[in-house]
Design a protein around this motif. Structure first.
Motif, short mmCIF file in Angstrom:
data_model
loop_
_atom_site.label_atom_id
_atom_site.label_comp_id
_atom_site.label_asym_id
_atom_site.label_seq_id
_atom_site.Cartn_x
_atom_site.Cartn_y
_atom_site.Cartn_z
N THR A 1 121.50 162.62 -8.84
CA THR A 1 121.22 161.66 -7.78
C THR A 1 119.89 160.97 -8.06
O THR A 1 119.12 161.41 -8.92
N ALA A 2 119.63 159.90 -7.32
CA ALA A 2 118.43 159.11 -7.58
C ALA A 2 117.15 159.93 -7.43
O ALA A 2 116.17 159.68 -8.13
N ASP A 3 117.14 160.91 -6.52
CA ASP A 3 115.93 161.71 -6.34
C ASP A 3 115.80 162.84 -7.37
O ASP A 3 114.81 163.54 -7.41
N ALA B 1 114.66 157.29 -7.14
CA ALA B 1 114.54 157.13 -5.69
C ALA B 1 113.14 156.66 -5.31
O ALA B 1 112.98 155.83 -4.39
N TYR C 1 117.18 152.20 -1.20
CA TYR C 1 118.51 152.75 -1.46
C TYR C 1 118.51 154.25 -1.18
O TYR C 1 117.47 154.90 -1.22
N GLU D 1 118.47 158.15 -1.27
CA GLU D 1 117.92 159.08 -2.26
C GLU D 1 119.02 159.86 -2.98
O GLU D 1 118.83 160.27 -4.13
N ASP D 2 120.14 160.06 -2.31
CA ASP D 2 121.21 160.84 -2.94
C ASP D 2 122.25 159.95 -3.61
O ASP D 2 123.36 160.39 -3.93
N PRO E 1 119.83 153.12 -9.01
CA PRO E 1 120.72 153.72 -8.02
C PRO E 1 122.00 152.89 -8.02
O PRO E 1 121.94 151.65 -8.01
#
Length: 243
Positions: free
Chosen positions: A50-52, A63, A69, A71-72, A114
Motif C-alpha cells: 500500500t502507499a503507506d 502516502a 489519496y 494511505e492504503d 498511488p
C-alpha cells in the motif's frame, strides 16, 4: 505534486507477482494531477504494497508525498512511454513485471504512484481516438444490420413471387428465417467493453461477444469470460461484473 521516483530502497525489488495488481503490465495511463496534455506512461510493476508501506524517497513513503489519496491505496510503478521504448522496444509484447533494479541500473526513470492517481487511457472516454473508433464500430454495425434487413426484405419478396407458382409445402420451405437479434444484456456488454478500449463485436450466434486486446481473443458472455487466457482477462471479467 509530482510523481515519486523510486530510489535504492525500492529498485532492489525483483519482479512482483500480480495478484494484487490494480493495473495490467503494459497498460497505458496518465497522471490525473498533471495539467494540460499529460504524458502517457506505461505500467511496469504493481508491488503488493500500500502507499503507506512503499518507500518513494529514502525516508518518505508514497502516502507521505500524496496526502490527497488514501494511505492504503495500492501502488503502481510506471515509466513514461518514450523512455520505456528506448529501454525495451518490445515492451508492448510483455505481460510480466519489469525488474525495478534492472530499470534503475539502466538509468530508466520509473515512478511510484498511488493507483487512484492514475487514469487508464484504455478506459477513458475522453480520448478522441477512442471516441472515433467507437463511432466507426457503431457505423459498421448499422451498415451490417441495414444489409441484413435488406436481405430479409429481398428474400420475402422472392418468397411472395414463388407463392404464385408453387404449392403450400414449397412456399413454406422458401420462407427466410428471421434474423437472430442479440439480447439487451449482450449489447450492453459489447458497449461496455468498447467504452473501456477493448475491441468487441457480437458473434453471429447473438449469444457471445468476441473481444480482442493486445492480440489476445476472448469469448465473453454476460455471465463471464468463457474462453481466452491473457493479461487482460481479469480486466474483462471486472467489466462483466460491473454491468
Amino acid at each position: 505534486m509530482g510523481p515519486e521516483k523510486l530510489f535504492n530502497e525500492t529498485t532492489a525489488h525483483p519482479p512482483i507477482a500480480m495478484e494484487h495488481a490494480s493495473f495490467a503490465i503494459g497498460e497505458p495511463v496518465v497522471d490525473r494531477d498533471q495539467d494540460g496534455d499529460p504524458n502517457t506512461a506505461i505500467i511496469v510493476n504493481c508491488p503488493p504494497k500500500t502507499a503507506d508501506e512503499w518507500t518513494a524517497y529514502r525516508d518518505t513513503t508514497v502516502a507521505d508525498d500524496n496526502p490527497g489519496y488514501p494511505e492504503d491505496a495500492p501502488v503502481a510503478v510506471a515509466v513514461y512511454r518514450d523512455e520505456l521504448a528506448e529501454f525495451d522496444p518490445n515492451w508492448d509484447d510483455r505481460d510480466t513485471p519489469f525488474s525495478l533494479s534492472d530499470l534503475g541500473e539502466a538509468g530508466v526513470s520509473h515512478y511510484s504512484f498511488p493507483a487512484p492517481r492514475l487514469r487508464s487511457i484504455e478506459q477513458s472516454e475522453t480520448e478522441n481516438g477512442q471516441r472515433e473508433q467507437r463511432e466507426q464500430r457503431e457505423q459498421r454495425e448499422q451498415r451490417t444490420y441495414g444489409e441484413a434487413s435488406t436481405d430479409s426484405r429481398d428474400s420475402a419478396k422472392a418468397s411472395t413471387s414463388e407463392e404464385l407458382v408453387v404449392d403450400d409445402e414449397s412456399n413454406s420451405d422458401s420462407q427466410t428465417e428471421s434474423a437472430v437479434e442479440p439480447s439487451a444484456a449482450l449489447v450492453t456488454l459489447k458497449e461496455a467493453l468498447a467504452d473501456r478500449g477493448v475491441d468487441a463485436d457480437i458473434d453471429a450466434d447473438a449469444e457471445t461477444v468476441t473481444a480482442e486486446k493486445l492480440g489476445v481473443t476472448y469469448h465473453v458472455k454476460p455471465e463471464g469470460v468463457i474462453d481466452g487466457d491473457g493479461p487482460h482477462r481479469e480486466q474483462i471479467e471486472r467489466i462483466v461484473t460491473e454491468i
